[in-house]
Motif scaffolding. Structure first.
Motif, PDB file in Angstrom:
ATOM      1  N   ASN A 134       1.645   5.918   4.467  1.00 43.14           N
ATOM      2  CA  ASN A 134       2.868   5.136   4.991  1.00 43.14           C
ATOM      3  C   ASN A 134       3.097   5.472   6.598  1.00 43.14           C
ATOM      4  N   CYS A 135       3.151   4.758   7.433  1.00 44.87           N
ATOM      5  CA  CYS A 135       3.345   5.345   9.039  1.00 44.87           C
ATOM      6  C   CYS A 135       4.591   4.579   9.471  1.00 44.87           C
ATOM      7  N   GLY A 136       5.531   5.455   9.870  1.00 45.55           N
ATOM      8  CA  GLY A 136       6.802   5.083  10.369  1.00 45.55           C
ATOM      9  C   GLY A 136       7.883   4.493   9.357  1.00 45.55           C
ATOM     10  N   LYS A 137       9.035   4.381   9.870  1.00 42.17           N
ATOM     11  CA  LYS A 137      10.140   3.950   9.076  1.00 42.17           C
ATOM     12  C   LYS A 137       9.843   2.312   8.476  1.00 42.17           C
ATOM     13  N   HIS A 138       9.370   1.466   9.148  1.00 42.78           N
ATOM     14  CA  HIS A 138       9.115   0.330   8.720  1.00 42.78           C
ATOM     15  C   HIS A 138       8.000  -0.055   7.691  1.00 42.78           C
ATOM     16  N   GLY A 139       7.183   1.074   7.941  1.00 43.66           N
ATOM     17  CA  GLY A 139       6.031   1.209   6.919  1.00 43.66           C
ATOM     18  C   GLY A 139       6.077   1.983   5.355  1.00 43.66           C
ATOM     19  N   GLY A 140       7.388   2.514   5.565  1.00 42.34           N
ATOM     20  CA  GLY A 140       8.037   3.284   4.214  1.00 42.34           C
ATOM     21  C   GLY A 140       7.641   4.717   4.313  1.00 42.34           C
ATOM     22  N   GLN A 141       7.568   5.376   5.395  1.00 46.47           N
ATOM     23  CA  GLN A 141       7.420   6.921   5.525  1.00 46.47           C
ATOM     24  C   GLN A 141       8.656   7.474   5.488  1.00 46.47           C
ATOM     25  N   GLU A 142       8.835   8.339   4.338  1.00 47.06           N
ATOM     26  CA  GLU A 142      10.130   9.083   4.265  1.00 47.06           C
ATOM     27  C   GLU A 142      10.177  10.426   4.776  1.00 47.06           C
ATOM     28  N   VAL A 143       8.789  11.215   4.601  1.00 49.20           N
ATOM     29  CA  VAL A 143       8.791  12.538   5.301  1.00 49.20           C
ATOM     30  C   VAL A 143       8.038  12.577   6.708  1.00 49.20           C
ATOM     31  N   PRO A 144       8.736  13.007   7.825  1.00 48.68           N
ATOM     32  CA  PRO A 144       8.054  12.759   9.105  1.00 48.68           C
ATOM     33  C   PRO A 144       6.812  13.795   9.445  1.00 48.68           C
ATOM     34  N   HIS A 145       6.045  13.839   8.676  1.00 49.45           N
ATOM     35  CA  HIS A 145       4.789  14.682   8.507  1.00 49.45           C
ATOM     36  C   HIS A 145       3.624  13.741   7.850  1.00 49.45           C
ATOM     37  N   ILE A 146       2.461  13.494   8.557  1.00 47.95           N
ATOM     38  CA  ILE A 146       1.545  12.450   8.232  1.00 47.95           C
ATOM     39  C   ILE A 146       0.985  13.029   6.848  1.00 47.95           C
ATOM     40  N   HIS A 147       1.051  12.154   5.742  1.00 40.56           N
ATOM     41  CA  HIS A 147       0.298  12.519   4.479  1.00 40.56           C
ATOM     42  C   HIS A 147      -0.079  11.228   3.951  1.00 40.56           C
ATOM     43  N   TYR A 148      -0.934  11.719   3.085  1.00 37.76           N
ATOM     44  CA  TYR A 148      -1.772  10.639   2.309  1.00 37.76           C
ATOM     45  C   TYR A 148      -1.510  10.754   0.877  1.00 37.76           C
ATOM     46  N   HIS A 149      -0.820   9.715   0.045  1.00 38.82           N
ATOM     47  CA  HIS A 149      -0.898   9.820  -1.388  1.00 38.82           C
ATOM     48  C   HIS A 149      -2.249   9.349  -2.159  1.00 38.82           C
ATOM     49  N   LEU A 150      -2.729  10.360  -2.852  1.00 41.33           N
ATOM     50  CA  LEU A 150      -3.893  10.179  -3.980  1.00 41.33           C
ATOM     51  C   LEU A 150      -3.475   9.861  -4.955  1.00 41.33           C
ATOM     52  N   LEU A 151      -3.752   8.812  -5.358  1.00 44.23           N
ATOM     53  CA  LEU A 151      -3.185   8.111  -6.712  1.00 44.23           C
ATOM     54  C   LEU A 151      -4.670   8.034  -7.771  1.00 44.23           C
ATOM     55  N   ALA A 152      -4.586   8.296  -8.744  1.00 43.47           N
ATOM     56  CA  ALA A 152      -5.434   8.079 -10.058  1.00 43.47           C
ATOM     57  C   ALA A 152      -5.085   8.395 -11.376  1.00 43.47           C
ATOM     58  N   GLY A 153      -5.824   8.273 -12.230  1.00 45.92           N
ATOM     59  CA  GLY A 153      -5.821   8.615 -13.433  1.00 45.92           C
ATOM     60  C   GLY A 153      -5.462   7.331 -14.572  1.00 45.92           C
ATOM     61  N   LYS A 154      -5.195   6.078 -13.969  1.00 48.19           N
ATOM     62  CA  LYS A 154      -5.323   5.095 -14.453  1.00 48.19           C
ATOM     63  C   LYS A 154      -5.382   3.824 -13.829  1.00 48.19           C
ATOM     64  N   PRO A 155      -5.677   2.481 -14.172  1.00 47.36           N
ATOM     65  CA  PRO A 155      -6.151   1.277 -13.498  1.00 47.36           C
ATOM     66  C   PRO A 155      -4.883   0.846 -12.559  1.00 47.36           C
ATOM     67  N   LEU A 156      -5.098   0.995 -11.364  1.00 47.68           N
ATOM     68  CA  LEU A 156      -3.923   0.541 -10.609  1.00 47.68           C
ATOM     69  C   LEU A 156      -4.045  -0.976 -10.236  1.00 47.68           C
ATOM     70  N   THR A 157      -2.732  -1.616 -10.159  1.00 55.85           N
ATOM     71  CA  THR A 157      -2.857  -3.072  -9.947  1.00 55.85           C
ATOM     72  C   THR A 157      -3.052  -3.392  -8.322  1.00 55.85           C
ATOM     73  N   LYS A 158      -3.537  -4.473  -8.230  1.00 59.23           N
ATOM     74  CA  LYS A 158      -3.864  -5.084  -6.765  1.00 59.23           C
ATOM     75  C   LYS A 158      -2.576  -4.880  -6.202  1.00 59.23           C
ATOM     76  N   LEU A 159      -2.391  -4.511  -4.802  1.00 59.81           N
ATOM     77  CA  LEU A 159      -1.221  -4.753  -4.073  1.00 59.81           C
ATOM     78  C   LEU A 159      -1.086  -6.011  -3.236  1.00 59.81           C
ATOM     79  N   ILE A 160      -2.456  -6.310  -2.716  1.00 63.61           N
ATOM     80  CA  ILE A 160      -2.376  -7.665  -1.696  1.00 63.61           C
ATOM     81  C   ILE A 160      -3.420  -8.585  -2.234  1.00 63.61           C
ATOM     82  N   THR A 161      -2.899  -9.790  -2.469  1.00 61.13           N
ATOM     83  CA  THR A 161      -3.524 -10.876  -3.019  1.00 61.13           C
ATOM     84  C   THR A 161      -4.530 -11.595  -1.812  1.00 61.13           C
ATOM     85  N   ASP A 162      -5.418 -12.113  -2.135  1.00 67.92           N
ATOM     86  CA  ASP A 162      -6.270 -13.057  -1.326  1.00 67.92           C
ATOM     87  C   ASP A 162      -5.454 -14.227  -0.853  1.00 67.92           C
TER      88      ASP A 162
END
Length: 114
Positions: free
Chosen positions: A86-114
Motif C-alpha cells: 500500500n502506497c500513501g494515504k489513499h493507497g491504504g498505507q497505515e505505517v509510514p515505512h514501505i512494507h510488503y504484506h506477504l499472504l499465504a496459507g489458503k486460497p485467496l479470492t480475486k481482488l480485481i475483476t476483468d
C-alpha cells in the motif's frame, strides 16, 4: 526517528523474525488476515515507494528476492501467495515505512475483476 518498523527490523523491539539479511527483514504480522501473514521491510527507512531515490531502487529487487526465499523456506512457494504494497494515504498505507504484506496459507479470492 520513532518508526516502529525500523525498530522491529533492526532488533530494537523483539518480534517473530522469519527472515533477515543485511538489507531486508521479515516478521510475522501481529494481526494476521491469513494463516501466513508476513511483513517484509527494508532495514533502511523509506516512507513509501515514492520516497525511494531512483538510484536506490535496487532495494525493491532485494525485497522481492527475500520474498522468494521466505516462500520457499516457509513452504508455500508451490501453492502460491499474494504480495501487497500500500502506497500513501489513499493507497491504504497505515505505517509510514514501505512494507510488503506477504499472504499465504489458503486460497485467496480475486481482488480485481476483468
Amino acid at each position: 526517528m520513532d518508526c516502529i518498523f525500523c525498530k522491529l527490523a533492526n532488533g530494537e523491539i523483539p518480534t517473530n523474525m522469519v527472515y533477515e539479511d543485511d538489507k531486508v527483514a521479515a516478521f510475522r504480522d501481529m494481526s494476521p488476515v491469513t494463516p501466513v501473514h508476513i511483513l517484509v521491510v527494508p532495514k533502511k527507512h523509506y516512507t513509501s515507494l515514492e520516497d525511494i531515490a531512483l538510484e536506490e531502487m535496487d532495494i525493491i529487487g532485494d525485497i522481492h528476492r527475500a520474498i522468494r526465499k521466505i516462500a520457499a523456506q516457509e513452504g508455500f512457494a508451490e501453492n502460491g501467495y499474494r504480495i501487497i504494497n500500500n502506497c500513501g494515504k489513499h493507497g491504504g498505507q497505515e505505517v509510514p515505512h514501505i512494507h510488503y504484506h506477504l499472504l499465504a496459507g489458503k486460497p485467496l479470492t480475486k481482488l480485481i475483476t476483468d
